[in-house]
Design a protein around this motif. Structure first.
Motif, PDB file in Angstrom:
ATOM      1  N   MET A   1       0.829  -1.208   0.000  1.00  0.00           N
ATOM      2  CA  MET A   1       0.000   0.000   0.000  1.00  0.00           C
ATOM      3  C   MET A   1       0.869   1.267   0.000  1.00  0.00           C
ATOM      4  O   MET A   1       1.847   1.336   0.733  1.00  0.00           O
ATOM      5  N   ILE A   2       0.483   2.219  -0.853  1.00  0.00           N
ATOM      6  CA  ILE A   2       1.235   3.474  -0.869  1.00  0.00           C
ATOM      7  C   ILE A   2       0.485   4.511  -0.037  1.00  0.00           C
ATOM      8  O   ILE A   2      -0.707   4.743  -0.231  1.00  0.00           O
ATOM      9  N   GLN A   3       1.171   5.104   0.921  1.00  0.00           N
ATOM     10  CA  GLN A   3       0.546   6.177   1.695  1.00  0.00           C
ATOM     11  C   GLN A   3       0.966   7.517   1.120  1.00  0.00           C
ATOM     12  O   GLN A   3       2.112   7.684   0.704  1.00  0.00           O
ATOM     13  N   LYS A   4       0.000   8.433   1.107  1.00  0.00           N
ATOM     14  CA  LYS A   4       0.289   9.742   0.528  1.00  0.00           C
ATOM     15  C   LYS A   4       0.130  10.810   1.612  1.00  0.00           C
ATOM     16  O   LYS A   4      -0.898  10.860   2.286  1.00  0.00           O
ATOM     17  N   ILE A  16       4.167  13.473  -0.507  1.00  0.00           N
ATOM     18  CA  ILE A  16       5.195  12.522  -0.082  1.00  0.00           C
ATOM     19  C   ILE A  16       4.552  11.147  -0.229  1.00  0.00           C
ATOM     20  O   ILE A  16       3.464  10.914   0.307  1.00  0.00           O
ATOM     21  N   LEU A  17       5.176  10.268  -1.001  1.00  0.00           N
ATOM     22  CA  LEU A  17       4.638   8.912  -1.148  1.00  0.00           C
ATOM     23  C   LEU A  17       5.503   7.967  -0.335  1.00  0.00           C
ATOM     24  O   LEU A  17       6.729   8.009  -0.418  1.00  0.00           O
ATOM     25  N   VAL A  18       4.855   7.121   0.467  1.00  0.00           N
ATOM     26  CA  VAL A  18       5.599   6.193   1.324  1.00  0.00           C
ATOM     27  C   VAL A  18       5.098   4.781   1.098  1.00  0.00           C
ATOM     28  O   VAL A  18       3.886   4.541   1.148  1.00  0.00           O
ATOM     29  N   GLY A  19       6.007   3.843   0.859  1.00  0.00           N
ATOM     30  CA  GLY A  19       5.590   2.451   0.725  1.00  0.00           C
ATOM     31  C   GLY A  19       6.773   1.536   0.485  1.00  0.00           C
ATOM     32  O   GLY A  19       7.903   1.999   0.298  1.00  0.00           O
ATOM     33  N   GLU A  20       6.491   0.221   0.521  1.00  0.00           N
ATOM     34  CA  GLU A  20       7.550  -0.747   0.203  1.00  0.00           C
ATOM     35  C   GLU A  20       7.607  -0.932  -1.305  1.00  0.00           C
ATOM     36  O   GLU A  20       6.591  -0.845  -1.990  1.00  0.00           O
ATOM     37  N   ILE A 168       9.409   7.847  -0.973  1.00  0.00           N
ATOM     38  CA  ILE A 168      10.074   7.107   0.113  1.00  0.00           C
ATOM     39  C   ILE A 168       9.799   5.615  -0.037  1.00  0.00           C
ATOM     40  O   ILE A 168       8.669   5.158   0.154  1.00  0.00           O
ATOM     41  N   ASP A 169      10.819   4.870  -0.402  1.00  0.00           N
ATOM     42  CA  ASP A 169      10.702   3.422  -0.553  1.00  0.00           C
ATOM     43  C   ASP A 169      11.406   2.784   0.641  1.00  0.00           C
ATOM     44  O   ASP A 169      12.639   2.758   0.714  1.00  0.00           O
ATOM     45  N   THR A 170      10.601   2.263   1.576  1.00  0.00           N
ATOM     46  CA  THR A 170      11.198   1.764   2.827  1.00  0.00           C
ATOM     47  C   THR A 170      12.087   0.534   2.607  1.00  0.00           C
ATOM     48  O   THR A 170      12.897   0.204   3.463  1.00  0.00           O
ATOM     49  N   THR A 171      11.951  -0.127   1.463  1.00  0.00           N
ATOM     50  CA  THR A 171      12.802  -1.288   1.180  1.00  0.00           C
ATOM     51  C   THR A 171      14.281  -0.898   1.221  1.00  0.00           C
ATOM     52  O   THR A 171      15.143  -1.713   1.549  1.00  0.00           O
ATOM     53  N   MET A 172      14.556   0.366   0.907  1.00  0.00           N
ATOM     54  CA  MET A 172      15.943   0.826   0.888  1.00  0.00           C
ATOM     55  C   MET A 172      16.598   0.789   2.268  1.00  0.00           C
ATOM     56  O   MET A 172      17.815   0.813   2.383  1.00  0.00           O
ATOM     57  N   LEU A 173      15.763   0.761   3.314  1.00  0.00           N
ATOM     58  CA  LEU A 173      16.333   0.732   4.668  1.00  0.00           C
ATOM     59  C   LEU A 173      17.095  -0.561   4.933  1.00  0.00           C
ATOM     60  O   LEU A 173      17.928  -0.623   5.830  1.00  0.00           O
ATOM     61  N   PHE A 217       5.795  -1.668   9.388  1.00  0.00           N
ATOM     62  CA  PHE A 217       5.650  -0.765  10.523  1.00  0.00           C
ATOM     63  C   PHE A 217       6.438   0.527  10.276  1.00  0.00           C
ATOM     64  O   PHE A 217       5.958   1.627  10.547  1.00  0.00           O
ATOM     65  N   TYR A 218       7.638   0.369   9.729  1.00  0.00           N
ATOM     66  CA  TYR A 218       8.433   1.563   9.418  1.00  0.00           C
ATOM     67  C   TYR A 218       7.678   2.487   8.468  1.00  0.00           C
ATOM     68  O   TYR A 218       7.676   3.697   8.647  1.00  0.00           O
ATOM     69  N   ALA A 219       7.033   1.898   7.454  1.00  0.00           N
ATOM     70  CA  ALA A 219       6.321   2.743   6.485  1.00  0.00           C
ATOM     71  C   ALA A 219       5.262   3.579   7.204  1.00  0.00           C
ATOM     72  O   ALA A 219       5.119   4.784   6.940  1.00  0.00           O
ATOM     73  N   SER A 220       4.560   2.941   8.164  1.00  0.00           N
ATOM     74  CA  SER A 220       3.488   3.712   8.798  1.00  0.00           C
ATOM     75  C   SER A 220       4.070   4.768   9.742  1.00  0.00           C
ATOM     76  O   SER A 220       3.550   5.883   9.834  1.00  0.00           O
ATOM     77  N   ILE A 221       5.157   4.437  10.423  1.00  0.00           N
ATOM     78  CA  ILE A 221       5.780   5.425  11.325  1.00  0.00           C
ATOM     79  C   ILE A 221       6.382   6.588  10.515  1.00  0.00           C
ATOM     80  O   ILE A 221       6.261   7.758  10.896  1.00  0.00           O
ATOM     81  N   ILE A 222       7.021   6.251   9.395  1.00  0.00           N
ATOM     82  CA  ILE A 222       7.629   7.309   8.567  1.00  0.00           C
ATOM     83  C   ILE A 222       6.537   8.259   8.055  1.00  0.00           C
ATOM     84  O   ILE A 222       6.687   9.479   8.094  1.00  0.00           O
ATOM     85  N   ALA A 223       5.413   7.674   7.617  1.00  0.00           N
ATOM     86  CA  ALA A 223       4.311   8.520   7.137  1.00  0.00           C
ATOM     87  C   ALA A 223       3.811   9.436   8.262  1.00  0.00           C
ATOM     88  O   ALA A 223       3.549  10.621   8.043  1.00  0.00           O
ATOM     89  N   GLU A 224       3.718   8.888   9.485  1.00  0.00           N
ATOM     90  CA  GLU A 224       3.292   9.706  10.631  1.00  0.00           C
ATOM     91  C   GLU A 224       4.257  10.874  10.852  1.00  0.00           C
ATOM     92  O   GLU A 224       3.857  12.003  11.078  1.00  0.00           O
TER      93      GLU A 224
END
Ligand SMILES: NC(=O)c1ccc[n+]([C@@H]2O[C@H](COP(=O)([O-])OP(=O)(O)OC[C@H]3O[C@@H](n4cnc5c(N)ncnc54)[C@H](O)[C@@H]3O)[C@@H](O)[C@H]2O)c1
Ligand SMILES: [Zn+2]
Length: 362
Positions: A1-4, A16-20, A168-173, A217-224
């Motif tokens: 899921m992509i969060q905007k 800002i787009l956030v997702g895996e 923001i692609d959290t997979t990069m973490l 979880f990181y994706a949701s925290i980063i979006a917050e």
């Protein structure tokens, strides 16, 4: 899921787009409209480029981009005007004009520099941020501050320029060194303390997910965190007031970083700095000791330092008076009042500052 997450700044608003796995596969909505067959110059460093430059090129290609790149050696020591001059000449050689686009790919160092290059090349061109460090994802890529360091101090030269989009692609973490990840976590704790007690409680309850790199979880925290920063930036884009709360822990933290000759990382300095600020708040009876303890417990659970050893507290105080955020030589402090609330204080006595620093130096 992509969060905007939308950063609301009138004509300068952006998403800002956030997702895996955003980079691989997904057709990113809105990207085509921004790229529109432009020349795109990607600015990155030599740790990040071998890992992700190709994916970014593949992402930009369907949008019609013709890409070129400047890759600088990784590290804050290269965040200089000389590096920027190198980018300009690469960009001229690649034929970039006023319609072209810069793409920042990396942590805060390439991000700040790419933004500065975009703000100044041909009096300003557009740019996109693809942050790859946790710190850049939650902090430096959002808000429009760009710049470089001088030998005299960090971030002394800069400009405000909002990006067109942040991807923001959290997979990069997964490839980010653990110590850098922890530094980003310090900034995340900061958001909880300054403004968002719910975020803080979520962090407390999910230490395992944070420590085991649960990317969802990181994706949701980063979006917050991006929402929090977006809200603050929308209220005070150029830091004439409330935006200063983002500097919580940073006045002490910068001084600690400087005195350690940058052996203490930025997030580590912020972690220690937040503890110093909280101790000061407790001794001035501005915060309950239990709240300060909660902050320290969370930082420790995230394996962040809360004390330093081997440095002279007096040197930390001296470094602090040189900080550019001081007004007339008196440092401005962001003082925690409880979890989720801080105040801006200008008249803190030197003795109280010294006591807070001494208390955290071994
Ligand atoms: N503009 C702002 O509002 C703002 C806010 C906070 C910090 N900053 C700036 O940000 C900078 C610090 O950012 P940073 O900590 O991201 O520094 P950085 O860009 O140097 O990245 C840290 C290290 O991680 C590596 N790295 C980054 N992403 C990686 C990945 N996915 N995989 C493997 N390695 C990766 C980098 O190569 C580097 O070695 C400072 O210069 C600071 O001034 C700016
Ligand atoms: Zn910071």
């Amino acid at each position: 899921m992509i969060q905007k997450v939308k950063v609301d700044l009138g004509e300068r608003s952006y998403n800002i787009l956030v997702g895996e796995n955003l980079l691989s596969g997904n057709d990113i909505s809105g990207l085509k409209n921004i790229v529109k067959d432009r020349k795109c110059h990607i600015i990155s460093d030599d740790n990040v480029a071998p890992l992700y430059l190709n994916s970014v090129k593949i992402l930009l290609k369907p949008a019609g981009a013709i890409t070129s790149e400047s890759i600088l050696p990784a590290g804050e020591q290269n965040k200089t005007l000389e590096s920027i001059a190198g980018f300009y000449s690469d960009m001229v050689k690649a034929g970039l004009d006023r319609k072209s686009l810069i793409v920042a790919l990396g942590g805060g160092v390439p991000g700040d520099m790419a933004g500065f290059a975009a703000a100044t090349y041909m009096r300003g061109i557009k740019f996109i941020q693809i942050p790859t460090s946790l710190l850049a994802m939650v902090d430096s890529s959002v808000g429009g501050k760009t710049g470089v360091d001088l030998p005299e101090g960090k971030n002394l030269i800069g400009a405000f320029l909002q990006p067109e989009m942040v991807i923001i692609d959290t997979t990069m973490l997964k490839t980010l060194p653990e110590r850098e990840l922890r530094c980003g976590l310090a900034e995340i704790v900061k958001y909880g303390v300054i403004i968002d007690d719910k975020l803080f409680s979520r962090l407390e309850k999910n230490i395992d997910k944070l420590n085991s790199m649960d990317l969802n979880f990181y994706a949701s925290i980063i979006a917050e965190c991006c929402k929090v920063k977006a809200r603050i930036v929308s209220q005070d884009e150029k830091e004439s007031g409330i935006r200063a709360v983002l500097n919580y822990g940073h006045t002490f933290g910068h001084a600690v970083e400087t005195v350690s000759d940058y052996n203490v990382g930025h997030g580590e300095g912020v972690s220690i700095g937040m503890c110093m600020a909280a101790d000061m708040a407790v001794s001035l009876k501005l915060m309950e000791p239990e709240a300060a303890q909660r902050q320290e417990d969370l930082l420790l659970a995230l394996k962040l330092p809360t004390r330093i050893s081997g440095y002279d507290p007096e040197k930390i105080i001296a470094a602090m008076s040189r900080d550019k955020k001081s007004e007339n030589g008196t440092p401005v402090f962001i003082v925690p009042r409880r979890i989720g609330m801080v105040s801006i204080e200008k008249n803190i006595r030197r003795e109280d500052i010294i006591q807070a620093i001494r208390g955290r130096c071994d």
